[in-house]
Write an enzyme that holds these catalytic residues in place. Structure first.
Site, PDB file in Angstrom:
ATOM      1  N   ASP A  52       0.835  -1.201   0.000  1.00 54.17           N
ATOM      2  CA  ASP A  52       0.000   0.000   0.000  1.00 54.17           C
ATOM      3  C   ASP A  52       0.873   1.255   0.000  1.00 54.17           C
ATOM      4  O   ASP A  52       0.369   2.381  -0.044  1.00 54.17           O
ATOM      5  CB  ASP A  52      -1.015   0.000   1.158  1.00 54.17           C
ATOM      6  CG  ASP A  52      -0.359  -0.102   2.521  1.00 54.17           C
ATOM      7  OD1 ASP A  52       0.888  -0.162   2.596  1.00 54.17           O
ATOM      8  OD2 ASP A  52      -1.101  -0.109   3.522  1.00 54.17           O
ATOM      9  N   SER A  53       2.217   1.059  -0.019  1.00 55.01           N
ATOM     10  CA  SER A  53       3.129   2.178  -0.265  1.00 55.01           C
ATOM     11  C   SER A  53       2.885   2.750  -1.656  1.00 55.01           C
ATOM     12  O   SER A  53       3.385   3.836  -1.981  1.00 55.01           O
ATOM     13  CB  SER A  53       4.589   1.731  -0.113  1.00 55.01           C
ATOM     14  OG  SER A  53       4.824   0.537  -0.837  1.00 55.01           O
ATOM     15  N   ASP A  91      -1.095  -6.124  -0.205  1.00 47.34           N
ATOM     16  CA  ASP A  91      -1.530  -5.476   1.042  1.00 47.34           C
ATOM     17  C   ASP A  91      -3.037  -5.251   1.047  1.00 47.34           C
ATOM     18  O   ASP A  91      -3.594  -4.750   0.062  1.00 47.34           O
ATOM     19  CB  ASP A  91      -0.864  -4.096   1.179  1.00 47.34           C
ATOM     20  CG  ASP A  91       0.424  -4.138   1.978  1.00 47.34           C
ATOM     21  OD1 ASP A  91       0.656  -5.123   2.704  1.00 47.34           O
ATOM     22  OD2 ASP A  91       1.208  -3.171   1.867  1.00 47.34           O
ATOM     23  N   LYS A 121      -1.431  -9.385   2.863  1.00 49.39           N
ATOM     24  CA  LYS A 121      -0.693  -8.939   4.057  1.00 49.39           C
ATOM     25  C   LYS A 121      -1.554  -7.937   4.810  1.00 49.39           C
ATOM     26  O   LYS A 121      -2.181  -7.069   4.207  1.00 49.39           O
ATOM     27  CB  LYS A 121       0.646  -8.318   3.657  1.00 49.39           C
ATOM     28  CG  LYS A 121       1.423  -7.745   4.842  1.00 49.39           C
ATOM     29  CD  LYS A 121       2.874  -7.453   4.512  1.00 49.39           C
ATOM     30  CE  LYS A 121       3.156  -6.159   3.813  1.00 49.39           C
ATOM     31  NZ  LYS A 121       2.700  -4.932   4.504  1.00 49.39           N
ATOM     32  N   GLU A 123      -1.662  -5.440   8.520  1.00 49.89           N
ATOM     33  CA  GLU A 123      -0.867  -4.844   9.601  1.00 49.89           C
ATOM     34  C   GLU A 123      -1.555  -5.053  10.946  1.00 49.89           C
ATOM     35  O   GLU A 123      -2.747  -4.753  11.092  1.00 49.89           O
ATOM     36  CB  GLU A 123      -0.709  -3.337   9.357  1.00 49.89           C
ATOM     37  CG  GLU A 123       0.129  -3.014   8.129  1.00 49.89           C
ATOM     38  CD  GLU A 123       0.352  -1.516   7.926  1.00 49.89           C
ATOM     39  OE1 GLU A 123      -0.018  -0.716   8.818  1.00 49.89           O
ATOM     40  OE2 GLU A 123       0.898  -1.151   6.875  1.00 49.89           O
ATOM     41  N   GLU A 190       8.953  -4.215  10.502  1.00 45.16           N
ATOM     42  CA  GLU A 190       9.437  -2.932   9.978  1.00 45.16           C
ATOM     43  C   GLU A 190      10.011  -2.055  11.080  1.00 45.16           C
ATOM     44  O   GLU A 190       9.353  -1.806  12.107  1.00 45.16           O
ATOM     45  CB  GLU A 190       8.268  -2.211   9.258  1.00 45.16           C
ATOM     46  CG  GLU A 190       8.670  -0.877   8.662  1.00 45.16           C
ATOM     47  CD  GLU A 190       7.668  -0.317   7.660  1.00 45.16           C
ATOM     48  OE1 GLU A 190       6.686  -1.011   7.319  1.00 45.16           O
ATOM     49  OE2 GLU A 190       7.871   0.829   7.214  1.00 45.16           O
TER      50      GLU A 190
END
Ligand code: KIV
Length: 274
Positions: A52-53, A91, A121, A123, A190
């Protein structure tokens, strides 16, 4: 050529586990479009992250929060069309899985069905464990993400290193164990101290992929634009730039502009005759 590159025609979650078991480090890199993913896959990267970057590097947002599920699916399907070998992890964006486990499952199913991605993925730790378990019941592989979780930037306040204090480090270790127990095939860690990251990797049987987490983990992930130097105002300690494409590309385009102005481009050999 790496053991993994010879052995695995197509990388799966099982291949990543074998790499950890055999002590071979896992390479992971982001990609968001077809052309980029072609190069990343051809170079032998084991795992491609449609991160999602994309919200930052593709769309220019300040945070990862604005990107939508539809936009992630668009990026992921472009990547999937390019990839022959790598495992493609997508993501789940902010707001598409935190509500409840049904929402998490529906979002993951949309990604798998509409993009053809191989895994998702998410978070977070124990607070999203029900959602992770529900996604896993549908046979969708899940990767966790702990430490600095950019979707929570407004809670953290800064992008600085996480889990320096004992209490946060202990919670992170417990979260990592819970993710493994729930059935995640791997975890991204991270921006945490290298000693803590190694401790997590040693405590888990599943692969731990680090970004700003030192060398004691099972693999590394970077953002494509950072690795090739397309971003140039971002200098975190963990980043190794392998190229300086920002300068290369702006230099080349500047030359093109000059050539057009000077009527140097196109020349005769670049023009058609009747
Ligand atoms: O979105 C992303 O690119 C990521 C990496 C930084 C791990 O989550």
């Amino acid at each position: 050529m790496s053991l993994a590159k010879k052995e695995f025609k197509k990388v799966t979650t099982h291949s990543l586990q074998q790499m950890k078991d055999q002590g071979e480090k896992i390479s992971m890199l982001t990609a968001y479009d077809y052309t980029m993913a072609k190069m990343v896959d051809a170079a032998g990267v084991d795992c491609i992250l449609v991160g999602d970057s994309a919200s930052n590097v593709m769309a220019g947002h300040e945070t990862t929060l604005p990107i939508t599920l539809d936009q992630m699916i668009y990026h992921a399907s472009s990547v999937i069309r390019a990839v022959d070998r790598a495992l493609v992890v997508v993501d789940l964006p902010f707001g598409t899985y935190q509500g409840d486990s049904k929402q998490a499952l529906n979002s993951a199913i949309r990604v798998m069905k509409e993009s053809g991605g191989h895994a998702v993925k998410l978070e977070g730790g124990v607070e999203i464990i029900e959602g992770i378990k529900r996604i896993l019941t549908a046979g969708i592989p899940v990767m966790g993400h702990l430490g600095l979780t950019p979707q929570s930037i407004y809670k953290f306040g800064t992008y600085s290193v996480r889990a320096k204090e004992d209490a946060e480090a202990q919670k992170l270790l417990e979260d990592a164990k819970a993710l493994e127990e729930a059935g995640c095939f791997g975890i991204v860690l991270e921006k945490v101290p290298a000693e803590l990251a190694k401790k997590v990797s040693d405590a888990l049987t599943i692969p731990v992929i680090g970004i700003g987490a030192g060398a004691g983990v099972d693999g590394q992930v970077l953002v494509f634009h950072d690795l090739v130097g397309m971003t140039h105002q971002f200098h975190p300690r963990f980043l190794r730039r392998y190229l300086n494409l920002y300068d290369e590309i702006t230099g080349a385009i500047g030359q093109y502009v000059q050539d057009v102005k000077d009527v140097d481009f196109p020349n005769e050999s670049e023009s058609y005759t009747s």
